[in-house]
Motif scaffolding. Structure first.
Motif, PDB file in Angstrom:
ATOM      1  N   CYS A  68      17.383   3.849  18.141  1.00 26.15           N
ATOM      2  CA  CYS A  68      17.717   3.404  16.791  1.00 26.15           C
ATOM      3  C   CYS A  68      17.216   1.978  16.586  1.00 26.15           C
ATOM      4  O   CYS A  68      17.529   1.086  17.353  1.00 26.15           O
ATOM      5  CB  CYS A  68      19.232   3.469  16.596  1.00 26.15           C
ATOM      6  SG  CYS A  68      19.780   2.799  15.018  1.00 26.15           S
ATOM      7  N   HIS A  71      20.568  -0.566  14.570  1.00 24.87           N
ATOM      8  CA  HIS A  71      21.689  -1.139  15.317  1.00 24.87           C
ATOM      9  C   HIS A  71      22.513  -2.069  14.428  1.00 24.87           C
ATOM     10  O   HIS A  71      22.651  -3.259  14.706  1.00 24.87           O
ATOM     11  CB  HIS A  71      21.182  -1.891  16.557  1.00 24.87           C
ATOM     12  CG  HIS A  71      22.269  -2.098  17.578  1.00 24.87           C
ATOM     13  ND1 HIS A  71      22.738  -1.086  18.369  1.00 24.87           N
ATOM     14  CD2 HIS A  71      22.979  -3.216  17.908  1.00 24.87           C
ATOM     15  CE1 HIS A  71      23.691  -1.563  19.149  1.00 24.87           C
ATOM     16  NE2 HIS A  71      23.871  -2.846  18.893  1.00 24.87           N
ATOM     17  N   CYS A  76      26.739   2.035  16.669  1.00 30.50           N
ATOM     18  CA  CYS A  76      25.388   2.611  16.733  1.00 30.50           C
ATOM     19  C   CYS A  76      25.302   3.582  17.911  1.00 30.50           C
ATOM     20  O   CYS A  76      25.802   3.298  19.005  1.00 30.50           O
ATOM     21  CB  CYS A  76      24.362   1.495  16.910  1.00 30.50           C
ATOM     22  SG  CYS A  76      22.693   2.101  17.156  1.00 30.50           S
ATOM     23  N   ASN A  77      24.681   4.720  17.692  1.00 27.94           N
ATOM     24  CA  ASN A  77      24.569   5.731  18.751  1.00 27.94           C
ATOM     25  C   ASN A  77      23.418   5.457  19.712  1.00 27.94           C
ATOM     26  O   ASN A  77      23.180   6.231  20.637  1.00 27.94           O
ATOM     27  CB  ASN A  77      24.398   7.114  18.135  1.00 27.94           C
ATOM     28  CG  ASN A  77      25.642   7.559  17.398  1.00 27.94           C
ATOM     29  OD1 ASN A  77      26.755   7.172  17.739  1.00 27.94           O
ATOM     30  ND2 ASN A  77      25.467   8.341  16.359  1.00 27.94           N
ATOM     31  N   CYS A 107      19.781   6.014  14.165  1.00 29.24           N
ATOM     32  CA  CYS A 107      20.831   6.969  14.492  1.00 29.24           C
ATOM     33  C   CYS A 107      21.531   7.338  13.175  1.00 29.24           C
ATOM     34  O   CYS A 107      21.395   6.639  12.171  1.00 29.24           O
ATOM     35  CB  CYS A 107      21.816   6.391  15.508  1.00 29.24           C
ATOM     36  SG  CYS A 107      22.927   5.148  14.825  1.00 29.24           S
ATOM     37  N   CYS A 110      23.982   4.506  11.819  1.00 27.20           N
ATOM     38  CA  CYS A 110      23.354   3.367  11.143  1.00 27.20           C
ATOM     39  C   CYS A 110      22.701   3.797   9.833  1.00 27.20           C
ATOM     40  O   CYS A 110      22.722   3.066   8.853  1.00 27.20           O
ATOM     41  CB  CYS A 110      22.312   2.718  12.049  1.00 27.20           C
ATOM     42  SG  CYS A 110      23.055   1.915  13.478  1.00 27.20           S
TER      43      CYS A 110
END
Ligand SMILES: [Zn+2]
Ligand SMILES: [Zn+2]
Length: 135
Positions: A68, A71, A76-77, A107, A110
């Motif tokens: 991602c 962020h 965030c993932n 992600c 986000c």
């Protein structure tokens, strides 16, 4: 002056009308047109979704799009899950939609936090050097 009376276009209806459908059936006919319109819209949307789905898969499979870029917060993932539009287009017909320079890996978290804002994601995970620079 009187218009010619015709049989209502509704199958089996024997009412006479000057407007295609009799009073009993004209609302129903309009509703049917509306549903048909909606179905056409959905089919077009499906076409775009399929194309976008394929594009996203290819986009995210590139090493530079693994993480991602946004962020935006701690939730965030980290791994990229979707293609985000840096400058959000108004519709799939908007030229910004398919503009590759307007795409970034993000992600889903986000992407939804970002909403309809223009944000260039610059976040780099691990800082892996990227040898293949594009000319
Ligand atoms: Zn009728
Ligand atoms: Zn993220």
């Amino acid at each position: 002056m009187q218009k010619a009376m015709r049989l209502c276009k509704h199958p089996g209806c024997t009412n006479l009308t000057t407007n295609g459908y009799c009073d009993q059936h004209k609302d129903e006919a309009r509703e049917r047109d509306r549903i048909a319109d909606r179905r056409r819209g959905t089919a077009r949307e499906r076409g775009y979704n399929y194309r976008w789905h394929k594009y996203s898969k290819a986009f995210l499979s590139r090493p530079e799009n693994k993480f991602c870029k946004l962020h935006l917060d701690d939730r965030c993932n980290i791994l990229a899950e979707c293609v985000d539009h840096i400058d959000p287009p108004d519709s799939p017909e908007d030229k910004r939609f398919w503009d590759a320079s307007n795409h970034q890996a993000a992600c889903i978290h986000c992407n939804s936090v970002k909403g309809h804002r223009k944000i260039v994601g610059t976040y780099e995970y691990g800082n892996e050097p990227n040898e293949c620079s594009k000319g």
